[in-house]
Design a protein around this motif. Structure first.
Motif, short mmCIF file in Angstrom:
data_model
loop_
_atom_site.label_atom_id
_atom_site.label_comp_id
_atom_site.label_asym_id
_atom_site.label_seq_id
_atom_site.Cartn_x
_atom_site.Cartn_y
_atom_site.Cartn_z
N ILE A 11 0.85 -1.19 0.00
CA ILE A 11 0.00 0.00 0.00
C ILE A 11 0.89 1.25 0.00
CG2 ILE A 11 -1.62 1.39 1.36
CD1 ILE A 11 -2.82 -1.22 2.41
N LEU A 12 1.87 1.24 0.88
CA LEU A 12 2.73 2.42 0.97
C LEU A 12 3.55 2.61 -0.30
CD1 LEU A 12 4.00 2.63 4.62
CD2 LEU A 12 2.38 4.05 3.39
N VAL A 26 -7.21 15.34 -6.51
CA VAL A 26 -7.93 15.89 -5.35
C VAL A 26 -8.10 17.40 -5.52
CG1 VAL A 26 -7.80 16.32 -2.86
CG2 VAL A 26 -7.22 14.06 -3.77
N GLY A 58 -3.19 9.95 7.80
CA GLY A 58 -3.17 9.61 6.37
C GLY A 58 -3.76 10.78 5.60
N CYS A 59 -3.20 11.97 5.87
CA CYS A 59 -3.81 13.23 5.42
C CYS A 59 -3.63 13.49 3.93
CB CYS A 59 -3.23 14.40 6.19
SG CYS A 59 -1.45 14.64 5.93
N ALA A 80 2.63 8.99 5.44
CA ALA A 80 3.93 8.33 5.22
C ALA A 80 4.68 8.88 4.02
CB ALA A 80 3.70 6.83 5.01
N ASN A 119 -9.71 9.82 6.66
CA ASN A 119 -10.59 9.91 5.50
C ASN A 119 -10.07 9.04 4.37
OD1 ASN A 119 -12.92 11.09 4.17
ND2 ASN A 119 -11.45 12.17 2.87
N LEU A 123 -6.49 1.66 4.81
CA LEU A 123 -6.55 0.77 3.65
C LEU A 123 -6.00 -0.62 3.95
CD1 LEU A 123 -5.00 3.46 1.27
CD2 LEU A 123 -7.43 2.97 1.59
#
Ligand SMILES: C[S@@+](CC[C@H](N)C(=O)[O-])C[C@H]1O[C@@H](n2cnc3c(N)ncnc32)[C@H](O)[C@@H]1O
Length: 227
Positions: A11-12, A26, A58-59, A80, A119, A123
């Motif tokens: 994921i990272l 975004v 996880g901004c 991260a 938000n 995951l």
């Protein structure tokens, strides 16, 4: 060594690769469900508990801090991915730090806030469970934990309705995206269990609807530390 394609590490890895197109998507309001439903739903849910301070876990590129700027809330964002944190810092609205969930779980974040918000950022599997173990210690008394995520019933598709890793997809996103992040599917029962297992009492569950399809665009859990 190759990274397990269904793992928190993968994921990272994927988010490190997609920081730039994600930020463009975004900031350009390219994601319809966010534009029509989920951004506003999260802001309303957040403001419902009138927090003075907030930790955005996880901004990403930091949109939430900017959206709350007029509300006089002190926002700390962690993520991260250094490229996302750099972009968040440049745009302002809060204090942003590079930090993984694993580091938060290990007690490396020294913060005490009225609200912790995640938000579409939970995951994984072990990384999420570890993070939940640390959240209580980051909240002021009566503080709230808010999680917005894909609605399990809407996101399940044709696969069995049971917890497990799923392949990622950038369907609906442009060609700049690559190497989608896998994600760990949780049933509604499992999500609710996650809160209870880590000493949280669910205060409210919201199901924001897409205005055209009338299907749930997400689910928002609002929880508080159990006494
Ligand atoms: C779908 S994005 C959401 C970003 C942001 N919350 C938003 O609403 O735009 C998921 C974010 O979670 C972050 N993330 C995923 N796993 C993480 C981990 N283990 N530690 C820190 N950040 C993580 C990613 O880097 C990415 O920015």
């Amino acid at each position: 060594m190759d990274i397990d394609p269904f793992s928190d590490a993968k994921i990272l890895d994927a988010w490190h690769r997609n920081a730039a197109p994600w930020t463009t998507a975004v900031r350009g309001q390219q994601i319809e469900s966010r534009r029509l439903v989920t951004d506003r739903a999260l802001i309303e849910a957040t403001l419902s508990s009138s927090p003075r301070s907030l930790l955005d876990i996880g901004c990403g590129e930091g949109w939430l801090a900017r959206a709350l700027a007029a509300s006089d809330i002190d926002v700390i964002g962690i993520d991260a991915v250094p490229a996302l944190i750099e972009l968040a810092r440049q745009a302002g609205g809060g204090e942003f730090r590079v930090m993984t969930y694993e580091e938060v779980a290990a007690g490396k974040l020294n913060a005490s806030v009225d609200a912790v918000v995640c938000n579409f950022a939970l995951l994984g599997n072990e990384s999420v469970a570890g993070l939940f173990g640390a959240v209580r210690s980051l909240l002021n008394p009566h503080g709230s934990l808010l999680v917005q995520t894909l609605h399990p019933l809407a996101a399940c598709g044709d696969q069995p309705y049971q917890d497990g890793w799923r392949a990622g997809s950038w369907a609906g996103f442009n060609a700049d995206f690559g190497d989608p992040a896998p994600w760990y599917f949780r049933t509604l029962e499992s999500w609710i269990g996650l809160f209870a297992e880590h000493g949280f009492q669910l205060r409210e569950l919201r199901e924001p609807l897409h205005p055209q399809t009338h299907q749930p665009a997400s689910v928002i859990f609002i929880a508080q530390a159990a006494d």
